[in-house]
Motif scaffolding. Structure first.
Motif, PDB file in Angstrom:
ATOM      1  N   THR A  71       0.952  -1.201  -0.133  1.00 37.58           N
ATOM      2  CA  THR A  71      -0.093  -0.011  -0.130  1.00 37.58           C
ATOM      3  C   THR A  71       0.866   1.133   0.041  1.00 37.58           C
ATOM      4  O   THR A  71       0.438   2.146  -0.720  1.00 37.58           O
ATOM      5  CB  THR A  71      -0.878   0.137   1.290  1.00 37.58           C
ATOM      6  N   THR A  72       1.864   1.360   0.868  1.00 41.04           N
ATOM      7  CA  THR A  72       2.620   2.481   0.903  1.00 41.04           C
ATOM      8  C   THR A  72       3.428   2.774  -0.498  1.00 41.04           C
ATOM      9  O   THR A  72       3.865   3.664  -0.948  1.00 41.04           O
ATOM     10  CB  THR A  72       3.870   2.193   1.996  1.00 41.04           C
ATOM     11  N   ARG A  74       2.539   1.578  -3.469  1.00 44.20           N
ATOM     12  CA  ARG A  74       1.565   2.075  -4.389  1.00 44.20           C
ATOM     13  C   ARG A  74       1.236   3.553  -4.406  1.00 44.20           C
ATOM     14  O   ARG A  74       1.071   4.361  -5.304  1.00 44.20           O
ATOM     15  CB  ARG A  74       0.133   1.270  -4.210  1.00 44.20           C
ATOM     16  N   ARG A  75       1.153   4.014  -3.066  1.00 43.93           N
ATOM     17  CA  ARG A  75       1.041   5.477  -2.748  1.00 43.93           C
ATOM     18  C   ARG A  75       1.994   6.214  -3.330  1.00 43.93           C
ATOM     19  O   ARG A  75       1.930   7.363  -4.219  1.00 43.93           O
ATOM     20  CB  ARG A  75       0.761   5.861  -1.332  1.00 43.93           C
ATOM     21  N   ARG A  76       3.219   5.692  -3.272  1.00 42.09           N
ATOM     22  CA  ARG A  76       4.369   6.416  -3.798  1.00 42.09           C
ATOM     23  C   ARG A  76       4.500   6.328  -5.276  1.00 42.09           C
ATOM     24  O   ARG A  76       5.013   7.459  -5.935  1.00 42.09           O
ATOM     25  CB  ARG A  76       5.775   5.620  -3.166  1.00 42.09           C
ATOM     26  N   ASP A  79       2.189   9.123  -6.578  1.00 41.52           N
ATOM     27  CA  ASP A  79       2.926  10.540  -6.276  1.00 41.52           C
ATOM     28  C   ASP A  79       3.881  10.735  -7.379  1.00 41.52           C
ATOM     29  O   ASP A  79       4.028  11.863  -8.019  1.00 41.52           O
ATOM     30  CB  ASP A  79       3.582  10.483  -5.007  1.00 41.52           C
ATOM     31  N   LEU A  98      -5.569   1.686  -5.537  1.00 40.88           N
ATOM     32  CA  LEU A  98      -5.295   1.784  -4.161  1.00 40.88           C
ATOM     33  C   LEU A  98      -6.511   2.166  -3.482  1.00 40.88           C
ATOM     34  O   LEU A  98      -6.485   1.994  -2.099  1.00 40.88           O
ATOM     35  CB  LEU A  98      -4.373   3.512  -4.355  1.00 40.88           C
TER      36      LEU A  98
END
Length: 424
Positions: A71-72, A74-76, A79, A98
């Motif tokens: 999850t982390t 994918r967020r990166r 961004d 996400l």
């Protein structure tokens, strides 16, 4: 892997390292499939690991650490795409994924008993023929093996900046060549399989006899190659050379416990306590070799080398080894994959089967080609053969010359000790 006690930096580091070593290939593979960008997937996975080192030390290891990392990361990735451009189709897809609920507490986003195609795709991308062999090695150890730049530098005996530069260039090359993150079609898969096997073979070979340094063995490196070979065998069960490589690695590693003494000094084959050989590894190696043979397609270079290792594994002593069969196998290997090292090994087997004089002729033929100039292997073998022929002064000179060329401290000690024994 959640922590029960108060979080701290050391327990978080151990948790992250253990998780990354086990699941890194699947994590990067899943991210590459989500983003369609191999280099970005590896970068955001590393960023997530760095964030975990801080966050888990503060808050403790989450109940679903793999899900947290994915999850982390994918967020990166979202961004990164936002920084690159406006909200294009890829960003919309990523944002939608996400928003999907994460897997339940304690559940992995994949079946841990199934080796999925993401790992295989990752192997083929890291070993793509567009990359130079040194880059393939470094990239495979990073993205498939989960090793850090420092660990890879120690393994390959190069500076850390060199490793980092190779990995960076490799990822840029893959991006520039627009290598897709996908399994190649079966015909291409077979064409490119040789590059994958070659990388694993080099990794294992360096682990089984270190080129330089103070240790004869690099078991961490060798066992990493075995782990990757097992993964490949599970993914491509119909490829005999995959099983051949796995068999070779298992049978060779089975001797590790007897190859060094308590002080780390090298123990030659004739002096090894065969009761210390790993019988479980021998059984696994023999089973893999049987699978390679059962394909009915004939043995390739790795299968033939595994057959030679099987001769040693099944013999109660050096004297009782079937040296005639070993010679035949080396002759077959020389036709399939000719090299001066194969010829040197054949010479050793010929010496055991027919005597040192016949073997010396083989070694002299290799020397005449000049292809092993600068290697300690040729004068080392030649020195042993001359010693058996009673040509002591020549033997001592060859062994001392081999010692000067050898970059491994333990191997050098064996050569010097043998030369000194001739003086006695």
């Amino acid at each position: 892997m959640p922590t029960d006690g108060p979080p701290d930096a050391e327990s978080a580091r151990r948790a992250v390292e253990a998780l990354w070593r086990i699941e890194s290939a699947r994590i990067v593979g899943a991210l590459a499939r989500y983003t369609g960008d191999f280099a970005l997937a590896e970068d955001v996975a590393q960023e997530a690991v760095a964030q975990a080192l801080v966050g888990w030390a503060r808050d403790g290891v989450p109940a679903n650490p793999v899900g947290w990392l994915l999850t982390t990361a994918r967020r990166r990735a979202v961004d990164a795409f936002r920084r690159r451009a406006a909200l294009d189709d890829r960003y919309a897809v990523l944002a939608g994924r996400l928003a999907e609920p994460a897997s339940g507490d304690g559940d992995l986003p994949w079946d841990p008993d199934r080796v999925d195609d993401d790992v295989l795709a990752l192997m083929f991308v890291a070993c793509h023929p567009v990359l130079a062999p040194p880059a393939r090695l470094a990239l495979t150890l990073r993205v498939v093996g989960g090793l850090s730049s420092e660990e890879i530098a120690r393994a390959l005996l190069v500076p850390v900046p060199t490793v980092q530069a190779r990995i960076t260039r490799a990822k840029r090359t893959i991006a520039a060549a627009r290598v897709p993150f996908a399994l190649p079609e079966p015909p291409q898969r077979r064409e490119r399989l040789g590059a994958v096997l070659g990388v694993l073979y080099v990794i294992f070979t360096e682990g089984s006899t270190a080129t330089a340094g103070v240790d004869l063995l690099r078991p961490d490196l060798a066992y990493e190659a075995i782990r990757l070979a097992r993964t490949l065998a599970a993914l491509l069960p119909g490829e005999p050379e995959v099983h051949g490589l796995l068999a070779l690695c298992e049978l060779t590693a089975a001797r590790f416990p007897a190859r060094v003494d308590a002080d780390g000094e090298a123990v030659l084959l004739a002096d090894q306590d065969r009761r210390r050989w790993d019988r479980s590894a021998i059984r696994r190696g023999m089973a893999a070799l049987r699978r390679a043979v059962a394909s009915g397609r004939g043995l390739g270079p790795y299968g033939l080398q595994a057959s030679i290792a099987a001769c040693h594994a099944g013999a109660p002593s050096v004297a009782q080894t079937d040296w005639a069969r070993v010679v035949l196998l080396y002759e077959a290997l020389g036709r399939v994959a000719p090299s001066p090292v194969v010829e040197l090994n054949r010479a050793v087997a010929v010496a055991m089967a027919d005597g040192p004089q016949s073997a010396l002729a083989v070694v002299d033929e290799v020397a005449a080609t000049g292809r092993l100039a600068g290697s300690h292997l040729l004068p080392g073998v030649r020195g042993e053969l001359l010693a058996r022929l009673g040509r002591t002064a020549e033997a001592r000179a060859e062994l001392e010359f081999a010692a000067r060329l050898c970059r491994n401290v333990r191997e050098r000690a064996v050569l010097l000790r043998r030369a000194a024994d001739l003086d006695g």
